[in-house]
Write a protein that holds these residues in place. Structure first.
Motif, PDB file in Angstrom:
ATOM      1  N   ALA A 256      56.335  51.428  39.496  1.00  0.00           N
ATOM      2  CA  ALA A 256      56.884  52.648  40.101  1.00  0.00           C
ATOM      3  C   ALA A 256      58.109  52.360  40.961  1.00  0.00           C
ATOM      4  O   ALA A 256      58.904  53.263  41.234  1.00  0.00           O
ATOM      5  CB  ALA A 256      55.811  53.345  40.926  1.00  0.00           C
ATOM      6  N   ALA A 257      58.252  51.094  41.401  1.00  0.00           N
ATOM      7  CA  ALA A 257      59.375  50.734  42.279  1.00  0.00           C
ATOM      8  C   ALA A 257      60.562  50.191  41.509  1.00  0.00           C
ATOM      9  O   ALA A 257      61.505  49.664  42.106  1.00  0.00           O
ATOM     10  CB  ALA A 257      58.913  49.708  43.310  1.00  0.00           C
ATOM     11  N   LYS A 258      60.555  50.343  40.201  1.00  0.00           N
ATOM     12  CA  LYS A 258      61.610  49.764  39.359  1.00  0.00           C
ATOM     13  C   LYS A 258      63.004  50.234  39.757  1.00  0.00           C
ATOM     14  O   LYS A 258      63.955  49.460  39.806  1.00  0.00           O
ATOM     15  CB  LYS A 258      61.352  50.119  37.891  1.00  0.00           C
ATOM     16  CG  LYS A 258      62.356  49.539  36.901  1.00  0.00           C
ATOM     17  CD  LYS A 258      61.931  49.867  35.462  1.00  0.00           C
ATOM     18  CE  LYS A 258      62.861  49.213  34.451  1.00  0.00           C
ATOM     19  NZ  LYS A 258      64.186  49.828  34.411  1.00  0.00           N
ATOM     20  N   LYS A 259      63.154  51.514  40.077  1.00  0.00           N
ATOM     21  CA  LYS A 259      64.473  52.066  40.394  1.00  0.00           C
ATOM     22  C   LYS A 259      64.778  52.084  41.891  1.00  0.00           C
ATOM     23  O   LYS A 259      65.816  52.606  42.300  1.00  0.00           O
ATOM     24  CB  LYS A 259      64.583  53.473  39.819  1.00  0.00           C
ATOM     25  CG  LYS A 259      64.511  53.510  38.295  1.00  0.00           C
ATOM     26  CD  LYS A 259      64.717  54.920  37.764  1.00  0.00           C
ATOM     27  CE  LYS A 259      64.681  54.941  36.235  1.00  0.00           C
ATOM     28  NZ  LYS A 259      64.886  56.307  35.687  1.00  0.00           N
TER      29      LYS A 259
ATOM     30  N   ARG B 245      45.944  40.329  37.051  1.00  0.00           N
ATOM     31  CA  ARG B 245      44.639  40.923  37.304  1.00  0.00           C
ATOM     32  C   ARG B 245      44.563  41.514  38.700  1.00  0.00           C
ATOM     33  O   ARG B 245      43.966  42.567  38.912  1.00  0.00           O
ATOM     34  CB  ARG B 245      43.554  39.856  37.136  1.00  0.00           C
ATOM     35  CG  ARG B 245      42.134  40.368  37.310  1.00  0.00           C
ATOM     36  CD  ARG B 245      41.125  39.256  37.079  1.00  0.00           C
ATOM     37  NE  ARG B 245      41.278  38.673  35.753  1.00  0.00           N
ATOM     38  CZ  ARG B 245      40.578  37.623  35.325  1.00  0.00           C
ATOM     39  NH1 ARG B 245      39.698  37.040  36.146  1.00  0.00           N
ATOM     40  NH2 ARG B 245      40.752  37.154  34.101  1.00  0.00           N
ATOM     41  N   GLU B 246      45.201  40.857  39.665  1.00  0.00           N
ATOM     42  CA  GLU B 246      45.113  41.317  41.053  1.00  0.00           C
ATOM     43  C   GLU B 246      46.083  42.466  41.348  1.00  0.00           C
ATOM     44  O   GLU B 246      45.744  43.388  42.096  1.00  0.00           O
ATOM     45  CB  GLU B 246      45.415  40.162  42.009  1.00  0.00           C
ATOM     46  CG  GLU B 246      44.438  38.998  41.928  1.00  0.00           C
ATOM     47  CD  GLU B 246      44.723  38.071  40.764  1.00  0.00           C
ATOM     48  OE1 GLU B 246      45.810  38.226  40.139  1.00  0.00           O
ATOM     49  OE2 GLU B 246      43.874  37.210  40.473  1.00  0.00           O
ATOM     50  N   LEU B 247      47.282  42.430  40.760  1.00  0.00           N
ATOM     51  CA  LEU B 247      48.327  43.384  41.124  1.00  0.00           C
ATOM     52  C   LEU B 247      48.560  44.470  40.081  1.00  0.00           C
ATOM     53  O   LEU B 247      49.149  45.499  40.389  1.00  0.00           O
ATOM     54  CB  LEU B 247      49.645  42.640  41.377  1.00  0.00           C
ATOM     55  CG  LEU B 247      49.601  41.572  42.479  1.00  0.00           C
ATOM     56  CD1 LEU B 247      50.898  40.793  42.506  1.00  0.00           C
ATOM     57  CD2 LEU B 247      49.332  42.217  43.830  1.00  0.00           C
ATOM     58  N   GLY B 248      48.126  44.244  38.854  1.00  0.00           N
ATOM     59  CA  GLY B 248      48.363  45.216  37.804  1.00  0.00           C
ATOM     60  C   GLY B 248      49.741  45.046  37.195  1.00  0.00           C
ATOM     61  O   GLY B 248      50.403  44.023  37.372  1.00  0.00           O
ATOM     62  N   PRO B 249      50.235  46.059  36.470  1.00  0.00           N
ATOM     63  CA  PRO B 249      51.537  45.956  35.809  1.00  0.00           C
ATOM     64  C   PRO B 249      52.686  46.087  36.794  1.00  0.00           C
ATOM     65  O   PRO B 249      52.591  46.789  37.804  1.00  0.00           O
ATOM     66  CB  PRO B 249      51.521  47.124  34.817  1.00  0.00           C
ATOM     67  CG  PRO B 249      50.610  48.126  35.452  1.00  0.00           C
ATOM     68  CD  PRO B 249      49.551  47.339  36.167  1.00  0.00           C
ATOM     69  N   GLY B 250      53.780  45.409  36.492  1.00  0.00           N
ATOM     70  CA  GLY B 250      54.959  45.480  37.348  1.00  0.00           C
ATOM     71  C   GLY B 250      56.043  44.562  36.821  1.00  0.00           C
ATOM     72  O   GLY B 250      56.089  44.242  35.631  1.00  0.00           O
ATOM     73  N   PHE B 251      56.901  44.111  37.729  1.00  0.00           N
ATOM     74  CA  PHE B 251      58.041  43.287  37.334  1.00  0.00           C
ATOM     75  C   PHE B 251      58.250  42.147  38.330  1.00  0.00           C
ATOM     76  O   PHE B 251      58.013  42.302  39.531  1.00  0.00           O
ATOM     77  CB  PHE B 251      59.329  44.121  37.293  1.00  0.00           C
ATOM     78  CG  PHE B 251      59.315  45.245  36.308  1.00  0.00           C
ATOM     79  CD1 PHE B 251      59.684  45.040  34.988  1.00  0.00           C
ATOM     80  CD2 PHE B 251      58.925  46.518  36.704  1.00  0.00           C
ATOM     81  CE1 PHE B 251      59.682  46.087  34.074  1.00  0.00           C
ATOM     82  CE2 PHE B 251      58.917  47.567  35.807  1.00  0.00           C
ATOM     83  CZ  PHE B 251      59.296  47.351  34.489  1.00  0.00           C
TER      84      PHE B 251
END
Length: 225
Positions: A112-115, A82-88
């Motif tokens: 967006a920082a995946k690569k 909830r605080e950071l949104g989607p990511g890994f």
């Protein structure tokens, strides 16, 4: 009369069942809170050296200090908060000074920082041992071609990174020069919803008792009228 006795038996049986379920949830709430208190106490303890053979039960959440080298390679676990949104979550191999190769959960990166390239090399880390229970029969298989995992499966990830099935989740201190945001272990992320469940069952018990009383009263009211 038989109908009234039947309604009374069914009503009392249903009431007992609903009250028992509510009481069980109260017990579960106390049990869950005890676990959360244990987690909180372990997480903030003084870090120790990585045990020689960490036990998934006895050493879970134990704070440890690691000295060694962050090796190349990483696995990315898809998450959304909830605080950071989607990511890994970024899971990487770490080689300790005594030569053991383990897993380290560095923390969160945005999609967006995946690569992007993340720093490796010698490091001193502090984190908590963890064997998360995140997989079940509904968990999709990892998309290894695109390096997307859907849960932290310690055994499978260890095999993929040729490491021991030992995971250390970094605490709130990011590695120097790293853009990865640590996601430390804490009890806040573990829900304890048993009070809500207990209130639900007790509310249903109250409604059931009211309905039973109504159905028992109605024939008598008709007779008197």
């Amino acid at each position: 009369m038989r109908r009234l006795i039947f309604l009374l038996v069914v009503g009392l049986a249903g009431l007992v069942v609903l009250l028992s379920l509510g009481a069980w949830q109260v017990q579960r709430m106390a049990w869950k809170q005890q676990i959360l208190d244990i987690i909180d106490a372990r997480v903030v303890a003084e870090p120790v050296a990585l045990p020689l053979n960490p036990d998934p039960l006895a050493d879970k959440y134990r704070p440890v200090r690691l000295l060694g080298e962050m090796a190349a390679g990483e696995l990315l676990v898809l998450i959304s908060t909830r605080e950071l949104g989607p990511g890994f979550r970024v899971i990487v191999p770490f080689v300790t000074e005594d030569g053991r190769r383990i897993l380290v959960d560095r923390g969160f990166i945005r999609a967006a920082a995946k690569k992007s390239t993340r720093n490796t090399g010698k490091a001193e880390l502090i984190g908590n041992l963890h064997w998360p229970d995140e997989t079940d029969s509904y968990t999709p298989a990892a998309d290894t071609a695109n390096n997307i995992w859907y849960a932290r499966d310690v055994v499978a990830m260890a095999a993929a990174l040729d490491s021991l099935p030992i995971l250390v989740v970094l605490n709130g201190h990011p590695i120097n020069g790293s853009s990865v945001l640590p996601m430390p272990i804490n009890s806040a992320s573990i829900p304890n919803d048993h009070l809500q469940y207990a209130i639900t069952w007790f509310s249903l018990a109250l409604i059931w008792a009211a309905m039973t009383a109504y159905f028992l009263w109605r024939p008598r009211a008709k007779t008197e009228s």
